[in-house]
Design an enzyme around this catalytic site. Structure first.
Site, PDB file in Angstrom:
ATOM      1  N   LYS A 183      86.625  57.059  48.685  1.00 31.85           N
ATOM      2  CA  LYS A 183      87.590  56.138  49.438  1.00 31.85           C
ATOM      3  C   LYS A 183      89.115  56.832  49.575  1.00 31.85           C
ATOM      4  O   LYS A 183      89.573  56.695  50.526  1.00 31.85           O
ATOM      5  CB  LYS A 183      87.699  54.806  48.655  1.00 31.85           C
ATOM      6  CG  LYS A 183      88.496  53.508  49.308  1.00 31.85           C
ATOM      7  CD  LYS A 183      89.918  53.565  48.788  1.00 31.85           C
ATOM      8  CE  LYS A 183      90.094  53.713  47.079  1.00 31.85           C
ATOM      9  NZ  LYS A 183      89.921  52.629  46.484  1.00 31.85           N
ATOM     10  N   GLU A 191      90.753  47.743  51.966  1.00 31.87           N
ATOM     11  CA  GLU A 191      90.759  49.345  52.050  1.00 31.87           C
ATOM     12  C   GLU A 191      90.234  49.770  53.118  1.00 31.87           C
ATOM     13  O   GLU A 191      90.821  50.674  53.682  1.00 31.87           O
ATOM     14  CB  GLU A 191      90.432  49.810  50.645  1.00 31.87           C
ATOM     15  CG  GLU A 191      91.475  49.482  49.336  1.00 31.87           C
ATOM     16  CD  GLU A 191      90.917  49.922  48.186  1.00 31.87           C
ATOM     17  OE1 GLU A 191      91.854  50.178  47.130  1.00 31.87           O
ATOM     18  OE2 GLU A 191      89.714  50.352  47.894  1.00 31.87           O
ATOM     19  N   CYS A 221      82.717  55.161  40.742  1.00 38.54           N
ATOM     20  CA  CYS A 221      83.879  55.649  41.291  1.00 38.54           C
ATOM     21  C   CYS A 221      84.030  57.029  41.872  1.00 38.54           C
ATOM     22  O   CYS A 221      84.673  57.245  42.893  1.00 38.54           O
ATOM     23  CB  CYS A 221      84.804  55.823  40.130  1.00 38.54           C
ATOM     24  SG  CYS A 221      86.253  56.491  40.234  1.00 38.54           S
ATOM     25  N   GLU A 266     113.948  53.558  43.458  1.00 36.08           N
ATOM     26  CA  GLU A 266     115.353  53.172  42.821  1.00 36.08           C
ATOM     27  C   GLU A 266     115.645  51.767  43.019  1.00 36.08           C
ATOM     28  O   GLU A 266     116.477  51.498  42.053  1.00 36.08           O
ATOM     29  CB  GLU A 266     116.380  54.096  43.445  1.00 36.08           C
ATOM     30  CG  GLU A 266     116.841  53.785  44.986  1.00 36.08           C
ATOM     31  CD  GLU A 266     117.937  54.474  45.423  1.00 36.08           C
ATOM     32  OE1 GLU A 266     119.125  54.612  44.838  1.00 36.08           O
ATOM     33  OE2 GLU A 266     117.718  55.095  46.447  1.00 36.08           O
ATOM     34  N   CYS A 284      86.013  54.784  44.301  1.00 39.42           N
ATOM     35  CA  CYS A 284      87.673  55.133  44.467  1.00 39.42           C
ATOM     36  C   CYS A 284      87.676  56.623  44.998  1.00 39.42           C
ATOM     37  O   CYS A 284      88.709  56.812  45.550  1.00 39.42           O
ATOM     38  CB  CYS A 284      88.078  55.193  42.764  1.00 39.42           C
ATOM     39  SG  CYS A 284      87.360  53.860  41.603  1.00 39.42           S
ATOM     40  N   HIS A 300     118.067  58.859  43.839  1.00 35.73           N
ATOM     41  CA  HIS A 300     118.761  58.722  45.257  1.00 35.73           C
ATOM     42  C   HIS A 300     118.640  59.980  46.198  1.00 35.73           C
ATOM     43  O   HIS A 300     118.783  61.146  45.690  1.00 35.73           O
ATOM     44  CB  HIS A 300     120.341  58.198  45.086  1.00 35.73           C
ATOM     45  CG  HIS A 300     120.480  57.731  46.403  1.00 35.73           C
ATOM     46  ND1 HIS A 300     120.151  56.530  46.987  1.00 35.73           N
ATOM     47  CD2 HIS A 300     121.516  58.091  47.544  1.00 35.73           C
ATOM     48  CE1 HIS A 300     120.737  56.441  48.075  1.00 35.73           C
ATOM     49  NE2 HIS A 300     121.502  57.429  48.372  1.00 35.73           N
ATOM     50  N   TYR A 343      89.875  43.936  47.466  1.00 37.02           N
ATOM     51  CA  TYR A 343      90.218  45.371  47.274  1.00 37.02           C
ATOM     52  C   TYR A 343      89.289  45.967  48.492  1.00 37.02           C
ATOM     53  O   TYR A 343      89.879  46.696  49.288  1.00 37.02           O
ATOM     54  CB  TYR A 343      89.689  45.854  45.938  1.00 37.02           C
ATOM     55  CG  TYR A 343      90.525  45.768  44.623  1.00 37.02           C
ATOM     56  CD1 TYR A 343      91.495  46.630  44.326  1.00 37.02           C
ATOM     57  CD2 TYR A 343      90.621  44.230  44.202  1.00 37.02           C
ATOM     58  CE1 TYR A 343      92.255  46.137  43.100  1.00 37.02           C
ATOM     59  CE2 TYR A 343      91.119  44.010  42.981  1.00 37.02           C
ATOM     60  CZ  TYR A 343      92.181  45.114  42.630  1.00 37.02           C
ATOM     61  OH  TYR A 343      92.872  44.833  41.251  1.00 37.02           O
TER      62      TYR A 343
HETATM   63  P1  NDP Z   1      86.863  41.066  45.150  1.00 34.42           P
HETATM   64  O1  NDP Z   1      86.286  40.027  44.319  1.00 34.42           O
HETATM   65  O2  NDP Z   1      88.088  41.743  45.044  1.00 34.42           O
HETATM   66  O3  NDP Z   1      86.746  40.455  46.956  1.00 34.42           O
HETATM   67  C1  NDP Z   1      85.684  39.985  47.609  1.00 34.42           C
HETATM   68  C2  NDP Z   1      86.187  39.100  48.689  1.00 34.42           C
HETATM   69  O4  NDP Z   1      85.134  38.437  49.298  1.00 34.42           O
HETATM   70  C3  NDP Z   1      86.935  38.069  48.350  1.00 34.42           C
HETATM   71  O5  NDP Z   1      87.969  37.924  49.340  1.00 34.42           O
HETATM   72  C4  NDP Z   1      86.362  36.700  48.397  1.00 34.42           C
HETATM   73  O6  NDP Z   1      86.832  35.529  48.976  1.00 34.42           O
HETATM   74  C5  NDP Z   1      85.299  36.983  49.529  1.00 34.42           C
HETATM   75  N1  NDP Z   1      83.901  36.570  49.396  1.00 34.42           N
HETATM   76  C6  NDP Z   1      83.135  36.404  47.958  1.00 34.42           C
HETATM   77  N2  NDP Z   1      82.196  35.877  48.518  1.00 34.42           N
HETATM   78  C7  NDP Z   1      81.989  35.557  49.939  1.00 34.42           C
HETATM   79  C8  NDP Z   1      81.105  34.966  50.795  1.00 34.42           C
HETATM   80  N3  NDP Z   1      79.913  34.180  50.274  1.00 34.42           N
HETATM   81  N4  NDP Z   1      81.353  34.847  51.981  1.00 34.42           N
HETATM   82  C9  NDP Z   1      82.806  35.305  52.383  1.00 34.42           C
HETATM   83  N5  NDP Z   1      83.581  35.964  51.821  1.00 34.42           N
HETATM   84  C10 NDP Z   1      83.357  35.918  50.285  1.00 34.42           C
HETATM   85  O7  NDP Z   1      85.637  42.045  45.599  1.00 34.42           O
HETATM   86  P2  NDP Z   1      85.227  43.397  46.130  1.00 34.42           P
HETATM   87  O8  NDP Z   1      84.001  43.803  46.593  1.00 34.42           O
HETATM   88  O9  NDP Z   1      86.371  43.614  47.177  1.00 34.42           O
HETATM   89  O10 NDP Z   1      85.737  44.538  44.770  1.00 34.42           O
HETATM   90  C11 NDP Z   1      85.108  44.458  43.812  1.00 34.42           C
HETATM   91  C12 NDP Z   1      85.861  44.776  42.535  1.00 34.42           C
HETATM   92  O11 NDP Z   1      85.888  46.416  42.502  1.00 34.42           O
HETATM   93  C13 NDP Z   1      87.490  44.367  42.490  1.00 34.42           C
HETATM   94  O12 NDP Z   1      87.436  43.241  42.050  1.00 34.42           O
HETATM   95  C14 NDP Z   1      87.977  45.355  41.671  1.00 34.42           C
HETATM   96  O13 NDP Z   1      87.971  44.988  40.496  1.00 34.42           O
HETATM   97  C15 NDP Z   1      87.056  46.872  42.020  1.00 34.42           C
HETATM   98  N6  NDP Z   1      87.627  47.339  43.043  1.00 34.42           N
HETATM   99  C16 NDP Z   1      89.129  48.104  42.618  1.00 34.42           C
HETATM  100  C17 NDP Z   1      89.721  48.900  43.617  1.00 34.42           C
HETATM  101  C18 NDP Z   1      90.895  49.442  42.908  1.00 34.42           C
HETATM  102  O14 NDP Z   1      91.297  49.529  42.182  1.00 34.42           O
HETATM  103  N7  NDP Z   1      91.508  49.997  44.124  1.00 34.42           N
HETATM  104  C19 NDP Z   1      89.017  49.229  44.659  1.00 34.42           C
HETATM  105  C20 NDP Z   1      87.563  48.654  45.008  1.00 34.42           C
HETATM  106  C21 NDP Z   1      87.088  47.692  44.140  1.00 34.42           C
HETATM  107  P3  NDP Z   1      87.626  34.539  47.727  1.00 34.42           P
HETATM  108  O15 NDP Z   1      89.022  35.278  47.549  1.00 34.42           O
HETATM  109  O16 NDP Z   1      87.689  33.317  48.472  1.00 34.42           O
HETATM  110  O17 NDP Z   1      86.727  34.593  46.425  1.00 34.42           O
END
Ligand code: NDP
Length: 451
Positions: free
Chosen positions: A50, A180, A42, A439, A47, A434, A176
């Site tokens: 980022k 982002e 983080c 709101e 986080c 407001h 996510y």
């Molecule tokens: P996520 O699980 O959120 O997203 C992964 C993405 O990659 C999904 O869209 C998934 O598709 C796709 N994917 C997975 N495997 C493949 C593949 N083999 N080929 C192509 N696409 C694929 O993971 P992130 O890495 O974005 O983040 C990890 C975690 O970290 C998050 O779930 C969250 O908990 C945390 N995080 C939180 C943040 C915040 O609070 N702002 C910021 C960053 C991370 P599909 O939907 O089809 O599974």
């Protein structure tokens, strides 16, 4: 048996540091091992940096918008190296702050990799030490799928240290991290393409939010290609070519893979100590964060429950209070808020409309979409979405969702009402401030027709 420490924490990220500090405060002798930088994902490569890049990337629009408000802004120039240097300075400051938190709490920091030898023994920095309790808080790491040329791709880890801003970037994933970083690169001026394998980005979020966000991202200039899979990545003359499985190709300067993260638990001796893992390395824990070895606990991303920093911190706090403070409590993993720092950002708490319909049957949906006041003057077409999901029978607000400027700030407060199980009528009793966007959440009177 006498142990060297009451508690040995492996991993000095947000969760491990909180647990160490609270346990030490309860009088435990504590050591914390960290193989990388204190602060964890983080603070060091997630986080926090980022969010700093998100701030940076919004200025381009802000300079343009200022014109409508009477400002004449000379053509702004952006310096990636300066941004990264300033970001690094802030991350160094936080890294020191985390170290001093541990020192002030009286926890010993060992800057070295730690591996388990058995249930009570850890090998660290060339020696072996013993502890009555061991806490694993090692987090997670980006996971890349296997495909030809994947070695040319970067992950979010590398985004924070690129030598220059890529002119053209392809981002793979629709979660996510992908969205982002797509927002960051696009805002800073990179030509940005998101490749997502599914129908619509942000799977698991409310359907309206997903549709709305995707439209907004496209309006911002991000190309979002759904139902798209990468077949291979080739590198030639410094540039990359991404070949898609539909036979087309995209030329770019960087390919960012953000396709999920995996628990960071490999080769740590966990199995030797009797800690059960699942097939992807998730440490299996109970509600008290206890593993299958009775004196070994695990918290945060390595347990793959709710992978969010504030949740992990709370798991660390609950562990330390329960085991060392004679104040047992467990973390409630229900109705937690979260935000995606896209542009505009998304924030959400509680149930999506889809989950609420499945769970409660009849639901009332309150929804507003509008152009934020600021953009009535700038002419920007960005819109804001706000949505409340209400269990019709009890009238309890079971979900709140927003896409729009300040959504994370607004939903954080609304999360209190959702957690308190406020009814729609109680929320309506709050007087609006407001003029604000927030709101709308207390003035939405009529459920969406015909639903
Ligand atoms: P996520 O699980 O959120 O997203 C992964 C993405 O990659 C999904 O869209 C998934 O598709 C796709 N994917 C997975 N495997 C493949 C593949 N083999 N080929 C192509 N696409 C694929 O993971 P992130 O890495 O974005 O983040 C990890 C975690 O970290 C998050 O779930 C969250 O908990 C945390 N995080 C939180 C943040 C915040 O609070 N702002 C910021 C960053 C991370 P599909 O939907 O089809 O599974």
């Amino acid at each position: 048996m006498a142990f060297d420490y009451d508690l040995f924490v492996i991993g000095a990220g947000s969760a491990g540091v909180r647990a160490a500090r609270i346990a030490a405060g309860h009088g435990a002798t504590v050591a914390v091992a960290e193989e990388s930088r204190v602060g964890g994902t983080c603070v060091i490569r997630g986080c926090v940096p980022k969010k700093l890049l998100v701030y940076a990337s919004h200025y381009g629009e802000d300079f343009e918008d200022a014109e409508a408000y009477g400002w004449s802004v000379p053509k702004p120039r952006f310096d990636w190296a300066r941004l990264i240097a300033n970001k690094d300075k802030e991350i160094d400051r936080l890294n020191h702050a985390y170290k001093s938190t541990l020192a002030k709490a009286g926890a010993e920091l060992i800057e070295s990799r730690a591996e388990l030898v058995n249930r009570n023994t850890v090998s660290v920095g060339g020696r072996q030490v013993t502890a009555k309790y061991i806490l694993v808080a090692t987090g997670s790491w980006p996971e890349l799928p296997k495909l030809p040329g994947i070695e040319h791709a970067i992950t979010s880890n590398e985004c924070f240290h690129l030598e220059k801003l890529p002119e053209r970037v392809v981002v793979v994933g629709g979660g996510y991290i992908a969205l982002e970083f797509a927002g960051i690169f696009n805002g800073l001026g990179s030509r940005t393409t998101v490749l997502y394998r599914g129908e619509q980005v942000l799977r698991g979020f409310d359907g309206d939010v997903r549709r709305f966000l995707q439209e907004e991202l496209v309006k911002k200039g991000i190309e979002v290609r759904c139902h798209t899979n990468v077949a291979r990545i080739d590198k030639a003359a410094g540039a990359l070519t991404v070949a898609l499985d539909d036979g087309t190709t995209i030329d770019c300067d960087q390919v960012l893979y953000a396709t999920g993260r995996r628990p960071l638990t490999r080769n740590m001796g966990l199995e030797k100590a009797g800690v059960a893992l699942d097939e992807i390395g998730t440490i299996k824990v109970d509600g008290w964060s206890k593993t299958s070895a009775p004196n070994i606990y695990a918290i945060g991303d390595c347990t793959n429950r709710v992978n969010l920093t504030p949740v992990a911190i709370r798991e660390g706090h609950a562990f330390a209070d329960s085991v060392f403070g004679d104040k047992p409590w467990i973390v409630d993993h229900v109705d937690f808020p979260s935000a995606v720092f896209t542009q505009p950002p998304v924030a959400t708490v509680g149930e999506t409309e889809e989950r609420a319909r499945a769970k409660y049957g009849a639901v009332d949906i309150y929804r507003e979409a509008f152009r934020p006041m600021k953009h009535t003057m700038t002419g920007r077409t960005e819109r804001t979405l706000m949505k409340l999901v209400v269990d019709r029978k009890s009238q309890i607000v079971v979900g709140a969702h927003m896409v729009g400027q300040d959504a994370p700030e607004i939903i954080q407060t609304l999360a209190i009402a959702v957690k308190m199980k406020a009814t729609k009528q109680q929320i309506d009793q709050a007087i609006a401030i407001h003029p604000t966007a927030a709101e709308e959440f207390v003035t939405m009177r009529t459920p969406v027709a015909a639903e």
